[in-house]
Design an enzyme around this catalytic site. Structure first.
Site, PDB file in Angstrom:
ATOM      1  N   ASN A   9       0.885  -1.259  -0.032  1.00 55.90           N
ATOM      2  CA  ASN A   9      -0.101  -0.110  -0.091  1.00 55.90           C
ATOM      3  C   ASN A   9       0.813   1.333   0.026  1.00 55.90           C
ATOM      4  OD1 ASN A   9      -1.846   2.272   0.552  1.00 55.90           O
ATOM      5  ND2 ASN A   9      -2.414   1.345   2.593  1.00 55.90           N
ATOM      6  N   LYS A  11       0.307   4.336  -0.299  1.00 60.54           N
ATOM      7  CA  LYS A  11      -0.537   5.592   0.015  1.00 60.54           C
ATOM      8  C   LYS A  11      -0.317   6.572  -0.777  1.00 60.54           C
ATOM      9  CE  LYS A  11      -0.051   3.389   4.699  1.00 60.54           C
ATOM     10  NZ  LYS A  11      -0.076   3.380   6.178  1.00 60.54           N
ATOM     11  N   HIS A  99      -9.669   1.473   4.696  1.00 61.09           N
ATOM     12  CA  HIS A  99      -8.252   1.593   5.060  1.00 61.09           C
ATOM     13  C   HIS A  99      -8.543   2.618   6.499  1.00 61.09           C
ATOM     14  CE1 HIS A  99      -4.147   2.630   6.437  1.00 61.09           C
ATOM     15  NE2 HIS A  99      -3.892   1.669   5.716  1.00 61.09           N
ATOM     16  N   GLU A 101      -6.991   4.903   7.512  1.00 55.58           N
ATOM     17  CA  GLU A 101      -6.805   6.320   7.310  1.00 55.58           C
ATOM     18  C   GLU A 101      -7.888   7.021   6.546  1.00 55.58           C
ATOM     19  OE1 GLU A 101      -2.906   5.823   5.155  1.00 55.58           O
ATOM     20  OE2 GLU A 101      -2.036   5.229   7.136  1.00 55.58           O
ATOM     21  N   GLU A 171      -5.558  -4.483  10.772  1.00 58.33           N
ATOM     22  CA  GLU A 171      -4.421  -3.788  10.919  1.00 58.33           C
ATOM     23  C   GLU A 171      -4.667  -3.034  12.086  1.00 58.33           C
ATOM     24  OE1 GLU A 171      -2.489  -2.567   6.909  1.00 58.33           O
ATOM     25  OE2 GLU A 171      -4.356  -1.362   7.161  1.00 58.33           O
ATOM     26  N   GLY A 177       2.371   2.508  10.435  1.00 57.20           N
ATOM     27  CA  GLY A 177       3.366   3.514  10.389  1.00 57.20           C
ATOM     28  C   GLY A 177       4.295   3.970  11.579  1.00 57.20           C
ATOM     29  N   SER A 216       3.242  -2.087  10.184  1.00 57.59           N
ATOM     30  CA  SER A 216       4.609  -2.004  10.485  1.00 57.59           C
ATOM     31  C   SER A 216       5.342  -3.372  10.212  1.00 57.59           C
ATOM     32  CB  SER A 216       5.171  -1.467  11.792  1.00 57.59           C
ATOM     33  OG  SER A 216       4.896  -0.170  11.849  1.00 57.59           O
TER      34      SER A 216
HETATM   35  P1  PGA Z   1       2.500   0.465   7.579  1.00 56.48           P
HETATM   36  O1  PGA Z   1       1.277   0.602   6.947  1.00 56.48           O
HETATM   37  O2  PGA Z   1       3.075  -0.987   7.107  1.00 56.48           O
HETATM   38  O3  PGA Z   1       3.374   1.698   7.028  1.00 56.48           O
HETATM   39  O4  PGA Z   1       2.467   0.129   8.998  1.00 56.48           O
HETATM   40  C1  PGA Z   1       0.390  -0.447   6.586  1.00 56.48           C
HETATM   41  C2  PGA Z   1      -1.021  -0.078   6.392  1.00 56.48           C
HETATM   42  O5  PGA Z   1      -1.538   1.112   6.519  1.00 56.48           O
HETATM   43  O6  PGA Z   1      -1.496  -0.823   5.303  1.00 56.48           O
END
Ligand code: PGA
Length: 254
Positions: A9, A11, A99, A101, A171, A177, A216
């Site tokens: 992903n 983003k 997601h 976000e 998640e 992140g 992460s």
């Molecule tokens: P990350 O993001 O691996 O940077 O933690 C995962 C995601 O938001 O799908």
């Protein structure tokens, strides 16, 4: 048997030119055996999907394309939105839906997420339905209530066959992140909980639905997470932006 799936992903990162390079570099680091074991997916921004599609098709790559969001209507006066059919026409196979976000920063509700899941399926693509709890929810002991509720709402009105084919990404929001990963045991337990929740909705489908862990995930922790029975892959953010690092996540067993 569920085939593993690892999706990057990206983003809001990568122009269409950077995307071409990233897809090509990733492809140089993967071989036939990798694609046999893992469905490899990249989810660049909308503006780069066409370029990614062109590289994938002209170089006959086995990397699959995903989008990060979609709107549920087919067309119309929805300024700034993208319809499922537009993505399908670009050979997009997967669409990330709900997601955290999107939910937290852009106010997507469970009802919106359910409409999107149905629209993605209706256009012949596979939703990657994201669910997960905040740190406060985990600390106050409502993780299962939150995640179970999101799974129920996201799958509302789907057939067993549709549920069998889709992908759910667990998640934990506090792990996204942040460099903090859920422990293998916690992530595995939550993936098992998601599968049990799906079994309540569509018993025969639940062993087919693929469940990803996200938050992460990186080359150092992927193998332990993937060893869990109910974790069938990963949704990878930061570690998917560098092709070498992402290839190491995909080749976690090597
Ligand atoms: P990350 O993001 O691996 O940077 O933690 C995962 C995601 O938001 O799908």
């Amino acid at each position: 048997m569920r085939k593993n799936l690892i999706a990057g992903n990206w983003k809001m990162n990568a122009t269409h030119l950077e995307t071409i390079q990233m897809v090509q570099k990733l492809s140089y680091r993967l071989d036939y055996a990798d694609y046999q074991r893992v469905d490899v997916v990249v989810c660049p921004p909308f503006t780069a999907l066409r370029s990614a599609q062109t590289v994938i098709e002209s170089d006959h790559l086995q990397i699959r394309l995903g989008a990060q969001n979609v709107y549920w209507e087919d067309k119309g006066a929805y300024t700034g939105e993208i319809a499922p059919g537009m993505l399908a026409k670009l050979s997009v196979s997967y669409v990330i839906v709900g997601h955290s976000e999107r939910r937290q920063l852009f106010g997507e509700t469970d009802a919106d997420v359910n409409r999107k899941v149905k629209a993605v399926l209706g256009a012949g693509m596979t939703p990657i339905l994201c669910v997960g709890e905040t740190e406060e929810e985990r600390e106050s002991g409502v993780t299962e209530a939150k995640v179970g509720g999101q799974v129920h709402a996201g799958l509302e009105g789907l057939t067993g066959e549709q549920i069998a084919g889709l992908v759910v990404a667990y998640e934990p929001i506090w792990a996204i992140g942040t460099g903090r990963t859920a422990s293998d045991d916690d992530a595995g337990a939550m993936a098992a909980f998601v599968r049990a929740t799906i079994a309540d909705i569509a018993d025969e489908a639940s062993e087919s639905t693929r469940i990803l862990y996200g938050g992460s995930m990186n080359p150092g922790n992927v193998a332990g997470l993937m060893a869990k029975r109910d974790i069938d892959g990963g949704l990878v953010g930061g570690a998917s932006l560098d092709p070498d690092t992402f290839a190491s996540v995909i080749r976690y067993w090597v």
